[in-house]
Design a protein around this motif. Structure first.
Motif, mmCIF file in Angstrom:
data_model
loop_
_atom_site.group_PDB
_atom_site.id
_atom_site.type_symbol
_atom_site.label_atom_id
_atom_site.label_comp_id
_atom_site.label_asym_id
_atom_site.label_seq_id
_atom_site.Cartn_x
_atom_site.Cartn_y
_atom_site.Cartn_z
ATOM 1 N N VAL A 179 -0.380 -20.361 35.316
ATOM 2 C CA VAL A 179 -0.843 -19.157 34.600
ATOM 3 C C VAL A 179 -1.906 -18.416 35.412
ATOM 4 N N LYS A 180 -1.845 -17.089 35.357
ATOM 5 C CA LYS A 180 -2.956 -16.286 35.912
ATOM 6 C C LYS A 180 -3.349 -15.229 34.891
ATOM 7 N N ASN A 181 -4.602 -14.792 34.990
ATOM 8 C CA ASN A 181 -5.077 -13.706 34.131
ATOM 9 C C ASN A 181 -5.734 -12.651 35.009
ATOM 10 N N THR A 182 -5.291 -11.406 34.875
ATOM 11 C CA THR A 182 -5.836 -10.308 35.676
ATOM 12 C C THR A 182 -6.687 -9.396 34.798
ATOM 13 N N TYR A 183 -7.943 -9.178 35.217
ATOM 14 C CA TYR A 183 -8.877 -8.342 34.449
ATOM 15 C C TYR A 183 -9.044 -7.007 35.173
ATOM 16 N N GLY A 184 -8.149 -6.064 34.866
ATOM 17 C CA GLY A 184 -8.281 -4.709 35.420
ATOM 18 C C GLY A 184 -8.596 -3.766 34.275
ATOM 19 N N THR A 185 -7.943 -2.611 34.267
ATOM 20 C CA THR A 185 -8.092 -1.668 33.156
ATOM 21 C C THR A 185 -7.781 -2.383 31.843
ATOM 22 N N GLY A 186 -6.644 -3.070 31.845
ATOM 23 C CA GLY A 186 -6.300 -3.965 30.745
ATOM 24 C C GLY A 186 -6.425 -5.392 31.247
ATOM 25 N N CYS A 187 -5.941 -6.322 30.452
ATOM 26 C CA CYS A 187 -6.019 -7.727 30.844
ATOM 27 C C CYS A 187 -4.655 -8.354 30.569
ATOM 28 N N PHE A 188 -4.092 -8.998 31.588
ATOM 29 C CA PHE A 188 -2.715 -9.449 31.466
ATOM 30 C C PHE A 188 -2.604 -10.889 31.921
ATOM 31 N N MET A 189 -2.207 -11.743 30.968
ATOM 32 C CA MET A 189 -2.047 -13.156 31.281
ATOM 33 C C MET A 189 -0.552 -13.462 31.359
ATOM 34 N N LEU A 190 -0.131 -14.034 32.480
ATOM 35 C CA LEU A 190 1.280 -14.368 32.651
ATOM 36 C C LEU A 190 1.435 -15.845 32.970
ATOM 37 N N MET A 191 2.447 -16.447 32.339
ATOM 38 C CA MET A 191 2.799 -17.825 32.652
ATOM 39 C C MET A 191 4.206 -17.835 33.250
#
Ligand SMILES: Nc1ncnc2c1ncn2[C@@H]1O[C@H](COP(=O)(O)OP(=O)(O)O)[C@@H](O)[C@H]1O
Ligand SMILES: O=P(O)(O)OC[C@H](O)CO
Length: 496
Positions: free
Chosen positions: A259-271
């Motif tokens: 899993v990773k979580n990206t904190y940009g404009t929004g926040c998107f966690m993908l598994m």
């Protein structure tokens, strides 16, 4: 002569070009900010021409800065803000309407109609998505319905649609190549993620002519060459992926369950869920991660619409901070949020709530509440939203997270990373190269042109910069998170 992969990362707030070397390090970067327009409450639009010009300029500036020519670039990998829809004239290349940004809510009415007509289950079953204004399909329908003469022109085959990858590839190739990759196609609401093709039934429901749509290709192959006049020499465009999928690839999350979580404009966690597409009863999206070497892999995704955008609001809307980095100092100075909760539902809430009507709210203010408390509560809201998503992910996948790989602009904030680790109760792992999205794009393109041999080689390139270990007592974690739950519930109730 040193040779590089070039990553072009067209995000919601900026366009970046980066030179990636064989070790997976970034040797140079150029960036331009992109302005957004908010013509009505909840609407978010961008200038597609400006986006295109920024892409050309950052690549030119990057080559100049590194003092190299196009012959040093083995290939370009493109990654982009997803779902954002551009419709343009096939003959002139002129967009018929501004780019409707993924966050924009102007198609909520179309979504209500789709639900009312009973299409929700069919759409979810075929696309893995929710019926929500977030995705491209209703944005295209809205443009065709709203712009004078657009529907007739589309039916005559005069208009083309593309997400930002597709728009940039079309422009970079001088209008010769109209393609998108599977990861971007899987965010349109029009693509059957199991059959891997545009779905005629969905196109009929939204009344969108198929002739507008790009050809869907893998995420790692040469789509075409850049127009020779642009950079002095043609460069192969060798890969494309939506930015969140690219970040998953760039973080080396190749094993199912990673899993990773990206904190940009929004926040998107993908598994990564491997070759299996997992259906989510908890409000997560089932989406295509990428197609590489003939194999399609899937992901479960939690999408949070406002994360770093809330920090921009503290800066530009409220004037509480001078720059995003200031938020850390103020949050630390506050010591605690003292019961203040900010729910940054400026454009509704995504996973797991999927509520278009809810709007931002602040709870728990007292006479003693200060700017510092407000800033801290806003940062904490990013971590609470990520916890909402992770809980749904663990429930649906049956996998308990042992650590979280993070990236994106806001992970520079040590306070946020520590609070995130405290809230989840697992280590949060920040890589040396925070630009996972760009790395992913470079890796996908690099595999296509033989710059790297395989994923195992790429995985070995990753280096950890810092691990944040959880320090908070379980009782405190539960108390704070329960308060967040009440705040969200109250914000939703207010919108009803
Ligand atoms: N130190 C920081 N603390 C909190 N947020 C930050 C910090 N630095 C940048 N951000 C936020 O990160 C976002 C930019 O991240 P980026 O990954 O470039 O976004 P995008 O790809 O969506 O344009 C902005 O919304 C900004 O407010
Ligand atoms: O611009 P970002 O990095 O916030 O990403 C936008 C997402 O792709 C929208 O789905």
């Amino acid at each position: 002569m040193k040779r590089y992969m070039l990553a072009l990362d067209q995000g919601t707030t900026s366009t970046r070009a980066l030179l990636v070397n064989e070790q997976g390090c970034i040797d140079a970067m150029e960036q331009q900010e992109i302005g957004l327009q908010y013509p009505h409450p909840g609407w978010v639009e961008g200038d597609a021409e400006r986006i295109w010009l920024s892409a050309v300029e950052v690549i030119r500036d990057l080559l100049a800065k590194a003092n190299i020519g196009a012959e040093s670039i083995v290939g370009i990998g493109i990654t982009n803000q997803r779902e954002t829809a551009v419709v343009w004239d096939r003959a002139t290349g002129a967009p018929v309407y501004p780019a409707i940004v993924w966050q924009s809510r102007q198609t909520t009415g179309i979504c209500e109609r789709l639900k009312h007509e009973g299409h929700e289950r069919l759409i979810q079953r075929k696309t893995g998505l929710k019926v929500d204004a977030y995705f491209s399909g209703t944005k295209i329908a809205w443009i065709l319905d709203t712009v004078n003469g657009a529907r007739e022109r589309a039916e005559r085959g005069e208009l083309l649609f593309g997400t930002i990858d597709s728009w940039l590839i079309w422009k970079l190739t001088g209008g010769r190549v109209h393609v998108t990759d599977v990861s971007n196609a899987s965010r349109t609401l029009l693509f059957n993620i199991y059959e891997r093709q545009w779905d005629q039934e969905l196109l009929d429901i939204l009344n969108i002519p198929k002739s507008m749509l790009p050809e869907v290709r893998s995420s790692s192959e040469v789509y075409g060459d850049t127009d020779a006049g642009l950079f002095g020499r043609a460069i192969p465009i060798a890969g494309a992926a939506g930015d969140q999928q690219a970040a998953l690839f760039g973080q080396g999350c190749y094993d199912p369950g990673s899993v990773k979580n990206t904190y940009g404009t929004g926040c998107f966690m993908l598994m990564n869920t491997g070759t299996e597409a997992i259906h989510s009863p908890s409000g997560l999206l089932t989406t295509i991660a990428w197609e590489v070497e003939g194999k399609v892999e899937y992901a479960l995704e939690g999408s949070v619409f406002v994360a770093g955008a809330a920090i921009q609001w503290l800066r530009d809307g409220l004037g509480f901070i001078e720059n995003a980095a200031d938020s850390q100092r103020l949050a630390e100075a506050a010591g605690s949020s003292e019961g203040v909760y900010v729910v940054p539902a400026f454009v509704g809430l995504g996973t797991p709530y999927w509520n278009s009507d809810v709007r931002g709210a602040v709870f728990g203010l007292t006479r003693g509440s200060s700017k510092e408390h407000f800033v801290r509560a806003t940062l904490e809201s990013l971590a609470y939203q990520a916890k909402d998503v992770l809980k749904a992910m663990e429930r649906d996948s049956g996998i308990t997270l042992s650590e979280l790989a993070v990236d994106g602009g806001a992970v520079r904030n040590d306070f946020l990373m520590q609070f995130q680790s405290d809230m989840l109760g697992v280590p949060v792992v920040r890589p040396v190269v925070n630009e996972s999205t760009a790395l992913g794009a470079a890796y996908l393109a690099g595999l296509a042109v033989g710059y790297w041999d395989n994923r195992e080689q790429i995985r070995c390139l990753k280096q950890v910069e810092r691990e944040f270990q959880p320090r908070m007592e379980a009782e405190e974690r539960q108390r704070l998170y329960a308060g967040w739950g009440r705040a969200v519930k109250a914000a939703i109730a207010f919108a009803e």
